[in-house]
Design an enzyme around this catalytic site. Structure first.
Site, PDB file in Angstrom:
ATOM      1  N   ASP A  91      -7.113  -2.504  -6.938  1.00  0.00           N
ATOM      2  CA  ASP A  91      -7.494  -3.213  -5.721  1.00  0.00           C
ATOM      3  C   ASP A  91      -7.721  -4.685  -6.047  1.00  0.00           C
ATOM      4  OD1 ASP A  91      -8.268  -2.417  -2.773  1.00  0.00           O
ATOM      5  OD2 ASP A  91      -9.550  -4.077  -3.388  1.00  0.00           O
ATOM      6  N   ARG A 143       0.841  -1.204   0.000  1.00  0.00           N
ATOM      7  CA  ARG A 143       0.000   0.000   0.000  1.00  0.00           C
ATOM      8  C   ARG A 143       0.872   1.249   0.000  1.00  0.00           C
ATOM      9  NH1 ARG A 143      -5.050  -1.112   3.139  1.00  0.00           N
ATOM     10  NH2 ARG A 143      -5.774  -3.038   2.222  1.00  0.00           N
ATOM     11  N   TYR A 164     -13.860 -12.116   1.094  1.00  0.00           N
ATOM     12  CA  TYR A 164     -14.608 -10.853   1.036  1.00  0.00           C
ATOM     13  C   TYR A 164     -15.984 -11.045   0.404  1.00  0.00           C
ATOM     14  CZ  TYR A 164     -10.538  -8.229   2.545  1.00  0.00           C
ATOM     15  OH  TYR A 164      -9.504  -7.741   3.287  1.00  0.00           O
ATOM     16  N   ARG A 203      -7.691  12.302  -3.826  1.00  0.00           N
ATOM     17  CA  ARG A 203      -8.890  11.637  -3.310  1.00  0.00           C
ATOM     18  C   ARG A 203      -9.972  12.622  -2.855  1.00  0.00           C
ATOM     19  NH1 ARG A 203     -11.629   9.065  -1.887  1.00  0.00           N
ATOM     20  NH2 ARG A 203     -11.350   7.518  -0.257  1.00  0.00           N
ATOM     21  N   ARG A 208      -3.199   6.568   1.560  1.00  0.00           N
ATOM     22  CA  ARG A 208      -3.717   7.670   2.372  1.00  0.00           C
ATOM     23  C   ARG A 208      -2.715   8.333   3.305  1.00  0.00           C
ATOM     24  NH1 ARG A 208      -8.951   4.450   4.339  1.00  0.00           N
ATOM     25  NH2 ARG A 208      -7.296   2.902   4.512  1.00  0.00           N
TER      26      ARG A 208
HETATM   27  O1  CP3 Z   1       0.268   0.855  -3.506  1.00  0.00           O
HETATM   28  C1  CP3 Z   1      -0.189  -0.294  -3.526  1.00  0.00           C
HETATM   29  O2  CP3 Z   1       0.165  -1.184  -2.724  1.00  0.00           O
HETATM   30  C2  CP3 Z   1      -1.130  -0.683  -4.648  1.00  0.00           C
HETATM   31  C3  CP3 Z   1      -2.525  -0.531  -4.400  1.00  0.00           C
HETATM   32  C4  CP3 Z   1      -3.270  -1.527  -3.508  1.00  0.00           C
HETATM   33  C5  CP3 Z   1      -4.448  -1.150  -2.834  1.00  0.00           C
HETATM   34  N1  CP3 Z   1      -5.006  -2.254  -2.275  1.00  0.00           N
HETATM   35  C6  CP3 Z   1      -4.989   0.214  -2.798  1.00  0.00           C
HETATM   36  C7  CP3 Z   1      -5.985   0.565  -1.763  1.00  0.00           C
HETATM   37  C8  CP3 Z   1      -3.080  -2.892  -3.270  1.00  0.00           C
HETATM   38  C9  CP3 Z   1      -1.935  -3.788  -3.688  1.00  0.00           C
HETATM   39  C10 CP3 Z   1      -4.201  -3.337  -2.501  1.00  0.00           C
HETATM   40  C11 CP3 Z   1      -4.415  -4.747  -2.114  1.00  0.00           C
HETATM   41  C12 CP3 Z   1      -5.540  -5.070  -1.235  1.00  0.00           C
HETATM   42  N2  CP3 Z   1      -6.799  -4.532  -1.227  1.00  0.00           N
HETATM   43  C13 CP3 Z   1      -5.504  -6.100  -0.269  1.00  0.00           C
HETATM   44  C14 CP3 Z   1      -4.358  -7.054  -0.027  1.00  0.00           C
HETATM   45  C15 CP3 Z   1      -3.278  -6.452   0.772  1.00  0.00           C
HETATM   46  C16 CP3 Z   1      -3.577  -6.345   2.240  1.00  0.00           C
HETATM   47  O3  CP3 Z   1      -3.610  -5.216   2.720  1.00  0.00           O
HETATM   48  O4  CP3 Z   1      -3.733  -7.372   2.899  1.00  0.00           O
HETATM   49  C17 CP3 Z   1      -6.766  -6.129   0.371  1.00  0.00           C
HETATM   50  C18 CP3 Z   1      -7.189  -7.040   1.485  1.00  0.00           C
HETATM   51  C19 CP3 Z   1      -7.579  -5.149  -0.272  1.00  0.00           C
HETATM   52  C20 CP3 Z   1      -9.018  -4.860   0.000  1.00  0.00           C
HETATM   53  C21 CP3 Z   1      -9.193  -3.496   0.515  1.00  0.00           C
HETATM   54  N3  CP3 Z   1      -9.042  -2.361  -0.238  1.00  0.00           N
HETATM   55  C22 CP3 Z   1      -9.545  -3.095   1.815  1.00  0.00           C
HETATM   56  C23 CP3 Z   1      -9.807  -4.041   2.976  1.00  0.00           C
HETATM   57  C24 CP3 Z   1      -9.604  -1.697   1.820  1.00  0.00           C
HETATM   58  C25 CP3 Z   1     -10.022  -0.786   2.935  1.00  0.00           C
HETATM   59  C26 CP3 Z   1      -8.835  -0.485   3.786  1.00  0.00           C
HETATM   60  C27 CP3 Z   1      -9.136   0.533   4.850  1.00  0.00           C
HETATM   61  O5  CP3 Z   1      -8.282   0.654   5.720  1.00  0.00           O
HETATM   62  O6  CP3 Z   1     -10.172   1.196   4.809  1.00  0.00           O
HETATM   63  C28 CP3 Z   1      -9.240  -1.255   0.543  1.00  0.00           C
HETATM   64  C29 CP3 Z   1      -9.135   0.141   0.083  1.00  0.00           C
HETATM   65  C30 CP3 Z   1      -7.824   0.563  -0.486  1.00  0.00           C
HETATM   66  N4  CP3 Z   1      -7.084  -0.152  -1.399  1.00  0.00           N
HETATM   67  C31 CP3 Z   1      -7.170   1.808  -0.255  1.00  0.00           C
HETATM   68  C32 CP3 Z   1      -6.023   1.811  -1.061  1.00  0.00           C
HETATM   69  C33 CP3 Z   1      -5.048   2.939  -1.240  1.00  0.00           C
HETATM   70  C34 CP3 Z   1      -7.708   2.925   0.627  1.00  0.00           C
HETATM   71  C35 CP3 Z   1      -8.757   3.607  -0.159  1.00  0.00           C
HETATM   72  C36 CP3 Z   1      -8.892   5.088   0.103  1.00  0.00           C
HETATM   73  O7  CP3 Z   1      -8.231   5.881  -0.589  1.00  0.00           O
HETATM   74  O8  CP3 Z   1      -9.696   5.464   0.967  1.00  0.00           O
END
Ligand code: CP3
Length: 328
Positions: free
Chosen positions: A52, A3, A129, A16, A7
């Site tokens: 994502d 990630r 999920y 965003r 954020r």
């Molecule tokens: O920079 C990177 O790593 C690439 C982008 C990336 C995102 N998600 C962006 C994201 C990657 C590789 C992911 C993978 C992802 N997404 C996983 C596997 C990795 C892990 O963390 O275990 C999972 C489980 C997800 C599903 C997901 N997406 C969740 C549970 C959430 C909410 C997280 C939260 O804290 O609210 C997301 C949203 C998400 N994906 C964000 C980002 C930057 C936050 C979104 C925002 O801008 O508000």
């Protein structure tokens, strides 16, 4: 970093403010811009495409929302064999083409500065999920299905694997130079059940991708999967990405030099003082000796992280690793 675009960066939050998360994923020009932010701002050695893991499920017909505070939500969860009828085999090019376009734009803008990584969730983690309808503490619906009707759940995993093969193959065609599989919830299963339930569709997905792109390095990350090492070290991947709970040296001992390791600084340590980040980074590099090692966090960076502390981690890796590698 996991990630690494996100954020904790004011430059990301700025974008965003104008667009919601899914729109950002689906607008290749903006997705490319956000992908490049950590490369430009922090000096990381690789870009990871902004997307994502849940997007392919939406392409399969599952409505997906990201709601403020709740994370991802699937309003119509898939919980039994009959629900599978609501899922389709999508045309990957037309439903996920925005990811491929973002990869092409990003490769172009990177102009060879650093490699670009593509990714997907594992079938088990995506199913987690989709079955729960979002994130969960206990994953009761998923685990109940796994005991009640393992063959029905297996069918869901196979369907996700099929889409994943095509999705990742197209990512390579669009410019991804390495691929990471994220298994955030693999650790929910004991080793015997992981082998029986989660591993077959995962191996099939990995082998399918290998067939299409034999030279592209594959990385597997599992969260909370220390007890699965005897199984995960058999996976047809080049690199195992390790969470922060296990000492890298112990994993190295179990895996040998045949696979590279990635990880595994505790992302919470970036919330602490810089001297502690440096001390732990040094220890992590020493523990990774004995084979290939990609320095990384052990899970996603916290949104509360000060970018200066993320930078301290990156700088520590760059400054300390040449000396340690030479001596080691
Ligand atoms: O920079 C990177 O790593 C690439 C982008 C990336 C995102 N998600 C962006 C994201 C990657 C590789 C992911 C993978 C992802 N997404 C996983 C596997 C990795 C892990 O963390 O275990 C999972 C489980 C997800 C599903 C997901 N997406 C969740 C549970 C959430 C909410 C997280 C939260 O804290 O609210 C997301 C949203 C998400 N994906 C964000 C980002 C930057 C936050 C979104 C925002 O801008 O508000």
């Amino acid at each position: 970093m996991m990630r690494q675009a996100g954020r904790y960066l004011p430059e990301y939050r700025e974008i965003r403010r104008e667009v919601d998360f899914l729109t950002l994923c689906k607008t290749p020009d903006l997705a490319a811009e956000v992908t490049l932010q950590p490369v430009d701002i922090l000096g990381v050695d690789a870009a990871i495409i902004f997307a994502d893991i849940l997007l392919p499920l939406e392409a399969m017909g599952a409505e997906l929302r990201f709601e403020k505070g709740d994370g991802p939500v699937f309003p119509r969860p898939v919980r039994r064999r009959e629900d599978l009828a609501g899922l389709s085999r999508p045309d990957v090019e037309s439903t996920l083409g925005y990811v491929f376009e973002a990869l092409r734009v990003t490769r172009d803008r990177l102009a060879g500065r650093v490699p670009l990584i593509g990714f997907a969730g594992t079938p088990w983690t995506l199913a987690a999920y989709l079955v729960e309808g979002g994130t969960s503490k206990q994953f009761t619906h998923l685990l109940a299905w796994s005991y009640r009707d393992p063959a029905g759940l297996g069918e869901l995993l196979e369907r996700i694997a099929d889409v994943t093969i095509e999705y990742l193959a197209r990512q390579v065609d669009a410019g991804a130079q390495a691929l990471q599989f994220f298994d955030t919830w693999g650790g929910l299963l004991d080793a015997e059940r992981w082998r029986r339930i989660a591993m077959p569709s995962l191996v099939r997905a990995m082998e399918g991708v290998r067939e299409h792109a034999p030279d592209v390095p594959l990385i597997y990350y599992v969260n909370g999967g220390g007890h699965l090492l005897e199984a995960t070290r058999e996976l047809p991947v080049d690199c195992l990405s390790v969470d922060w709970r296990q000492p890298l040296s112990a994993v190295r001992q179990g895996v040998g030099a045949g696979k590279a390791l990635q990880g595994n600084l505790d992302p919470a340590s970036l919330l602490g003082p810089i001297e502690e980040i440096e001390r732990r980074t040094e220890r992590m590099i020493r523990q990774g000796l004995g084979g290939g090692h990609v320095a990384n966090l052990g899970h996603g960076i916290f949104k509360e992280t000060d970018p200066e502390h993320a930078r301290a981690f990156i700088n520590a890796v760059k400054e300390l690793s040449p000396g340690i590698l030479q001596a080691g």
